[in-house]
Structures are given as structure tokens and as C-alpha cells.
Design a protein around this motif. Structure first.
Motif, PDB file in Angstrom:
ATOM      1  N   SER A 246       0.851  -1.188   0.000  1.00 13.97           N
ATOM      2  CA  SER A 246       0.000   0.000   0.000  1.00 13.97           C
ATOM      3  C   SER A 246       0.889   1.241   0.000  1.00 13.97           C
ATOM      4  O   SER A 246       1.963   1.250   0.607  1.00 13.97           O
ATOM      5  CB  SER A 246      -0.899   0.022   1.240  1.00 13.97           C
ATOM      6  N   TYR A 247       0.437   2.281  -0.693  1.00 11.09           N
ATOM      7  CA  TYR A 247       1.165   3.548  -0.712  1.00 11.09           C
ATOM      8  C   TYR A 247       0.385   4.653   0.004  1.00 11.09           C
ATOM      9  O   TYR A 247       0.701   5.830  -0.121  1.00 11.09           O
ATOM     10  CB  TYR A 247       1.454   3.965  -2.161  1.00 11.09           C
ATOM     11  N   THR A 248      -0.655   4.254   0.770  1.00 16.28           N
ATOM     12  CA  THR A 248      -1.469   5.208   1.525  1.00 16.28           C
ATOM     13  C   THR A 248      -0.934   5.314   2.935  1.00 16.28           C
ATOM     14  O   THR A 248      -1.006   4.343   3.705  1.00 16.28           O
ATOM     15  CB  THR A 248      -2.941   4.765   1.575  1.00 16.28           C
ATOM     16  N   PRO A 249      -0.361   6.459   3.331  1.00 15.12           N
ATOM     17  CA  PRO A 249       0.175   6.607   4.692  1.00 15.12           C
ATOM     18  C   PRO A 249      -0.866   6.278   5.763  1.00 15.12           C
ATOM     19  O   PRO A 249      -2.041   6.609   5.624  1.00 15.12           O
ATOM     20  CB  PRO A 249       0.574   8.095   4.753  1.00 15.12           C
ATOM     21  N   LYS A 250      -0.418   5.565   6.808  1.00 13.43           N
ATOM     22  CA  LYS A 250      -1.248   5.155   7.956  1.00 13.43           C
ATOM     23  C   LYS A 250      -2.266   4.073   7.608  1.00 13.43           C
ATOM     24  O   LYS A 250      -3.133   3.764   8.422  1.00 13.43           O
ATOM     25  CB  LYS A 250      -1.927   6.374   8.590  1.00 13.43           C
ATOM     26  N   ASP A 251      -2.177   3.532   6.413  1.00 14.93           N
ATOM     27  CA  ASP A 251      -3.063   2.444   6.030  1.00 14.93           C
ATOM     28  C   ASP A 251      -2.704   1.167   6.795  1.00 14.93           C
ATOM     29  O   ASP A 251      -1.583   1.015   7.273  1.00 14.93           O
ATOM     30  CB  ASP A 251      -2.933   2.199   4.509  1.00 14.93           C
ATOM     31  N   TRP A 252      -3.688   0.270   6.916  1.00 12.38           N
ATOM     32  CA  TRP A 252      -3.457  -1.052   7.514  1.00 12.38           C
ATOM     33  C   TRP A 252      -3.688  -2.103   6.443  1.00 12.38           C
ATOM     34  O   TRP A 252      -4.725  -2.098   5.774  1.00 12.38           O
ATOM     35  CB  TRP A 252      -4.417  -1.293   8.677  1.00 12.38           C
ATOM     36  N   VAL A 253      -2.710  -2.990   6.271  1.00  9.86           N
ATOM     37  CA  VAL A 253      -2.855  -4.117   5.334  1.00  9.86           C
ATOM     38  C   VAL A 253      -2.912  -5.377   6.196  1.00  9.86           C
ATOM     39  O   VAL A 253      -1.938  -5.737   6.861  1.00  9.86           O
ATOM     40  CB  VAL A 253      -1.689  -4.175   4.344  1.00  9.86           C
ATOM     41  N   ILE A 254      -4.083  -6.028   6.203  1.00 11.37           N
ATOM     42  CA  ILE A 254      -4.326  -7.149   7.109  1.00 11.37           C
ATOM     43  C   ILE A 254      -4.632  -8.421   6.331  1.00 11.37           C
ATOM     44  O   ILE A 254      -5.407  -8.394   5.381  1.00 11.37           O
ATOM     45  CB  ILE A 254      -5.511  -6.815   8.053  1.00 11.37           C
ATOM     46  N   ILE A 255      -4.008  -9.511   6.776  1.00 12.50           N
ATOM     47  CA  ILE A 255      -4.370 -10.824   6.249  1.00 12.50           C
ATOM     48  C   ILE A 255      -5.378 -11.423   7.226  1.00 12.50           C
ATOM     49  O   ILE A 255      -5.075 -11.577   8.414  1.00 12.50           O
ATOM     50  CB  ILE A 255      -3.124 -11.721   6.111  1.00 12.50           C
ATOM     51  N   PRO A 256      -6.593 -11.735   6.795  1.00  9.81           N
ATOM     52  CA  PRO A 256      -7.679 -12.143   7.698  1.00  9.81           C
ATOM     53  C   PRO A 256      -7.330 -13.269   8.648  1.00  9.81           C
ATOM     54  O   PRO A 256      -7.793 -13.295   9.785  1.00  9.81           O
ATOM     55  CB  PRO A 256      -8.799 -12.570   6.723  1.00  9.81           C
ATOM     56  N   SER A 257      -6.464 -14.185   8.220  1.00  9.58           N
ATOM     57  CA  SER A 257      -6.129 -15.333   9.074  1.00  9.58           C
ATOM     58  C   SER A 257      -5.362 -14.932  10.316  1.00  9.58           C
ATOM     59  O   SER A 257      -5.230 -15.705  11.270  1.00  9.58           O
ATOM     60  CB  SER A 257      -5.320 -16.356   8.285  1.00  9.58           C
ATOM     61  N   ASP A 258      -4.830 -13.687  10.338  1.00 11.55           N
ATOM     62  CA  ASP A 258      -4.102 -13.219  11.519  1.00 11.55           C
ATOM     63  C   ASP A 258      -5.062 -12.995  12.682  1.00 11.55           C
ATOM     64  O   ASP A 258      -4.654 -12.892  13.813  1.00 11.55           O
ATOM     65  CB  ASP A 258      -3.357 -11.920  11.217  1.00 11.55           C
TER      66      ASP A 258
END
Length: 271
Positions: free
Chosen positions: A259-271
Motif C-alpha cells: 500500500s502507498y497510503t500513509p497510515k493504512d493497515w494491510v491485514i491478512i484475515p487469518s491473523d
């Protein structure tokens, strides 16, 4: 006593790399006093003398990999060996020439393209005479013609540069009835090794730590990790579209979409 010898050249064996000494400039339309230096990269096939050139505003490893990828695409193949200058993006240290310390990303580029890096001896231009000849052509002819032109973008500058390289490659050798391009097409192109199916991608590398919120931060973006990695240090290798996660032993763990959006969260659902 100075001993010299002639280097016998064979088709499809070696590419030489260097920078032209002379630089060009980009202008800023909003601020006429503001100028950006442009360094000229040169790659040459040592048998046919067929060459490629490209302007760079930043000579970091990412751009070095990019212009070398472009050179291989221009040639339509790769050679078993590549001889570079001793610039820092290519060689970290080369005291004795026997065992130079190569930039690890450039070494990875070479391995991906199934070639071997053979840096020239320090301050020894005779070790890469073909590209040194093109440095002279570039400095004394092509760049002299271009230095009085006004460029506002690197794209425009390179467009003119590539036109001049195109024409220079098709000028007959002195006293002969064929050109670099002719020799390349007739004797060298088919001798080149094929390029891999995908071009080498430069990866930004960084050591990060998994925080209390079970994420690590890279380029102001949070990426989730399983609980077992809490407080662990990880090595991030970031490509243009994906983030590759490894432990410090180099073992692969997982891949995130970048992601190139500052403060974004990239989440993998299995986590």
C-alpha cells in the motif's frame, strides 16, 4: 617497460558499463534558476560495439538496476559476463580486482540474468575499452549537441538521447561499409543468451520489529503479522507491488500487497 596486449572479442560474450563524464541539466518551468543534474549511463556490447545510453537524475541502486534492465531489453539478450565501472551501486570495494565486494542487489540482478559480474580494475580504463570509447563519443559529440538544448523532463531528454544513439549505432565504421547495428544484427544478436521470462525487480530492504499491535510499519503503512511474531525482528524486501517478509535467517514467511497510503493497515484475515 609497458606491456600491452590485444583483447580478442567474440560475439555475445561481454557487456561493458560506465557513466559518461559529462552531465546534462533539466530546467524547472516554475523556477528558471533551479536545475537538476542528469548523469548518462552507457552499456556497450564489446564485439559489435552496439551501445545503449540513458539519462538518470538519481544514481542509486534502484535506478542502476532499472537502466541495466533497459539495456538488456534494448540488446534483446544478455552476455555470460558483464564488466562494470567501480561505481558504488555496482561495487562496494575493489582493492585488488581478484575478489571485489559487489553490491548485493547488483549481484542478485546478475544471478537472475544468469551472468557474472567482472568489475574492471580501479582506475584502469583499458579494462573496459569499448565503453570508454563510447564515453568519448558521448562527451565530445552527442552531449555537446544536447547541452544547449532546454529540457524540462527526463522523458524528453531521453527521447532526444535515444534518437542520437539510434543514429550513431547506424553510422558506418571508419573505412568500412557496415555499422555497429549491422554487426550486431548479423553476428552478435543471435549469440546473446536469452533473457529470463521476468525482469529482475529491485527490492528495498529493511529490518523491522513487530509491535504490540501485531504489525510492522514500512513506509508509514502497517502490515499485520501472526501473534507468534510479536517483538520479532524481520527483514522486509519491498517490491513495486508486494512486500515480502523474511526472518533474519532469510527464511520466507509471507507476502503482503503493498500500500502507498500513509497510515493504512494491510491485514491478512487469518491473523
Amino acid at each position: 617497460v609497458v606491456i600491452s596486449f590485444h583483447i580478442q572479442r567474440y560475439p555475445g560474450v561481454n557487456i561493458e558499463l560506465d557513466y559518461a563524464g559529462k552531465q546534462l541539466e533539466l530546467r524547472d518551468k516554475r523556477d528558471p534558476e533551479k536545475k537538476t543534474k542528469v548523469t548518462i549511463f552507457i552499456a556497450a556490447l564489446t564485439y559489435s560495439d552496439f551501445f545503449y545510453a540513458e539519462g538518470m537524475t538519481c544514481c542509486d541502486i534502484r535506478n542502476w538496476i532499472r537502466v541495466n534492465n533497459n539495456a538488456l531489453a534494448y540488446f534483446g539478450g544478455v552476455t555470460p559476463t558483464v564488466t562494470s565501472d567501480n561505481c558504488k551501486v555496482a561495487v562496494q570495494e575493489n582493492r585488488d580486482w581478484i575478489a571485489p565486494a559487489l553490491n548485493k542487489d547488483f549481484q542478485a540482478w546478475a544471478e537472475h540474468n544468469d551472468t557474472v559480474l567482472t568489475p574492471a580494475k580501479v582506475k584502469a580504463p583499458k579494462w573496459k575499452p569499448v565503453v570508454e570509447g563510447h564515453v568519448k563519443i558521448m562527451n565530445m559529440h552527442i552531449l555537446i549537441d544536447m547541452e544547449d538544448m532546454t529540457f524540462y523532463s527526463l522523458e524528453d531528454l531521453n527521447r532526444v538521447l535515444w534518437e542520437k544513439v539510434f543514429r550513431e549505432n547506424r553510422v558506418n565504421f571508419s573505412g568500412l561499409n557496415y555499422s555497429r547495428y549491422d554487426l550486431y544484427i548479423q553476428e552478435e544478436k543471435e549469440a546473446l543468451l536469452p533473457l529470463p521470462l521476468t525482469k529482475f525487480e529491485y527490492l528495498e530492504r529493511k529490518i523491522v520489529k513487530v509491535a504490540q499491535d501485531f504489525s510492522f510499519t514500512f513506509d508509514k503503512v502497517h502490515y499485520s503479522m501472526p501473534r507468534k511474531y510479536l517483538k520479532s525482528q524481520l527483514e522486509i524486501r519491498a517490491g513495486e507491488k508486494e512486500i515480502y517478509v523474511y526472518n533474519l535467517n532469510g527464511d520466507y514467511i509471507r507476502t503482503h500487497n503493498r500500500s502507498y497510503t500513509p497510515k493504512d493497515w494491510v491485514i491478512i484475515p487469518s491473523d
